[in-house]
Design a protein around this motif. Structure first.
Motif, PDB file in Angstrom:
ATOM      1  N   ARG A 165       0.828  -1.205   0.000  1.00  0.00           N
ATOM      2  CA  ARG A 165       0.000   0.000   0.000  1.00  0.00           C
ATOM      3  C   ARG A 165       0.861   1.254   0.000  1.00  0.00           C
ATOM      4  O   ARG A 165       1.978   1.257   0.510  1.00  0.00           O
ATOM      5  N   ILE A 166       0.281   2.298  -0.537  1.00  0.00           N
ATOM      6  CA  ILE A 166       0.891   3.620  -0.467  1.00  0.00           C
ATOM      7  C   ILE A 166      -0.087   4.521   0.262  1.00  0.00           C
ATOM      8  O   ILE A 166      -1.268   4.571  -0.081  1.00  0.00           O
ATOM      9  N   PHE A 167       0.390   5.187   1.280  1.00  0.00           N
ATOM     10  CA  PHE A 167      -0.472   6.066   2.056  1.00  0.00           C
ATOM     11  C   PHE A 167      -0.658   7.390   1.317  1.00  0.00           C
ATOM     12  O   PHE A 167       0.312   8.053   0.965  1.00  0.00           O
ATOM     13  N   LEU A 168      -1.905   7.732   1.129  1.00  0.00           N
ATOM     14  CA  LEU A 168      -2.248   8.957   0.420  1.00  0.00           C
ATOM     15  C   LEU A 168      -3.012   9.894   1.337  1.00  0.00           C
ATOM     16  O   LEU A 168      -3.693   9.445   2.256  1.00  0.00           O
ATOM     17  N   THR A 169      -2.919  11.150   1.051  1.00  0.00           N
ATOM     18  CA  THR A 169      -3.736  12.123   1.770  1.00  0.00           C
ATOM     19  C   THR A 169      -4.126  13.230   0.809  1.00  0.00           C
ATOM     20  O   THR A 169      -3.485  13.435  -0.218  1.00  0.00           O
ATOM     21  N   GLU A 170      -5.173  13.932   1.173  1.00  0.00           N
ATOM     22  CA  GLU A 170      -5.673  15.012   0.339  1.00  0.00           C
ATOM     23  C   GLU A 170      -5.581  16.322   1.099  1.00  0.00           C
ATOM     24  O   GLU A 170      -5.976  16.399   2.270  1.00  0.00           O
TER      25      GLU A 170
END
Ligand code: FES
Length: 223
Positions: A165-170
């Motif tokens: 997984r790659i942690f994403l944020t907005e």
């Protein structure tokens, strides 16, 4: 970057993220919000632990021979993935290194998910297929490998492990950032604790990472 139209909204519930990690992350986020010295990157990191979509939410493996996503013991530099990502769209990018192929998807319910785009079988490129099921799927055409779009788990074919997984944020302006990685099958908390390590003991302590309290105390004494 190429954007791909995706399917209509889904009624499928989101993944059940690591509960300890989520509680700790929520606590940490509150503290961070009140900390005027917090850097923007710290904020990105913390937000990443809060939602299952973010990862809460690495890259390619072939029998342990090739470079693997998420192998780093330190957090990579946060990287802007795209200016915006609407529900039902995906975008290909590279993270944490320029050789690490990755894909970000905004599911129809608004959740953000990010994965290595390198198949865990023999490292072929994984593609997003929006027309399969409620959430679409991640598909490897080499040997018909299929991964769940919400979790990265293998649902069909020969891949032996989930996609890292790659942690994403907005951010408030709608931009999507990649901020950290997890190894295949690794929980969000374990991944962040491993990468905080000795580098950010205070942050690790607030996430209740094993051994973090001792490391933070040692750091305070040495400063
Ligand atoms: Fe992906 Fe074989 S390389 S299924």
């Amino acid at each position: 970057m190429s954007l791909t139209e995706q399917p209509p909204p889904s009624s499928t519930p989101g993944p059940d993220p690591d509960s300890d990690g989520d509680a700790a992350a929520a606590q940490l986020r509150d503290r961070i919000s009140a900390d005027s010295l917090t850097t923007r990157r710290d904020y990105l990191r913390i937000v990443a632990t809060v939602s299952g979509g973010l990862a809460i939410g690495g890259v390619g493996v072939a029998a342990g021979i090739l470079h693997r996503h998420g192998d780093s013991e330190t957090l990579p530099e946060a990287k802007k993935v795209t200016d915006e990502l609407a529900p039902g769209q995906s975008v290909a990018f590279r993270f944490p290194g320029e050789e690490d192929r990755a894909v970000a998807v905004r599911l129809a319910d608004g959740s953000l998910v990010g994965y290595s785009a390198v198949c865990t079988h023999l490292a072929c490129a994984v593609l997003w297929r929006e027309d399969r099921g409620a959430d679409g799927e991640l598909y490897c055409p080499c040997h018909e490998g299929v991964f769940d779009a919400r979790t990265g788990e293998v649902t069909a074919g020969p891949p032996p492990r989930p996609l890292p997984r790659i942690f994403l944020t907005e951010q408030a302006d709608g931009s999507v950032w990649a901020i950290a990685t997890a190894r295949s099958g690794e929980t969000a908390k374990d991944a962040l604790c491993r990468q905080f390590g000795d580098n950010r003991p205070e942050m690790a302590q607030q996430l209740n990472c094993p051994g973090a309290a001792r490391a933070a105390t040692t750091e305070r004494r040495s400063t």
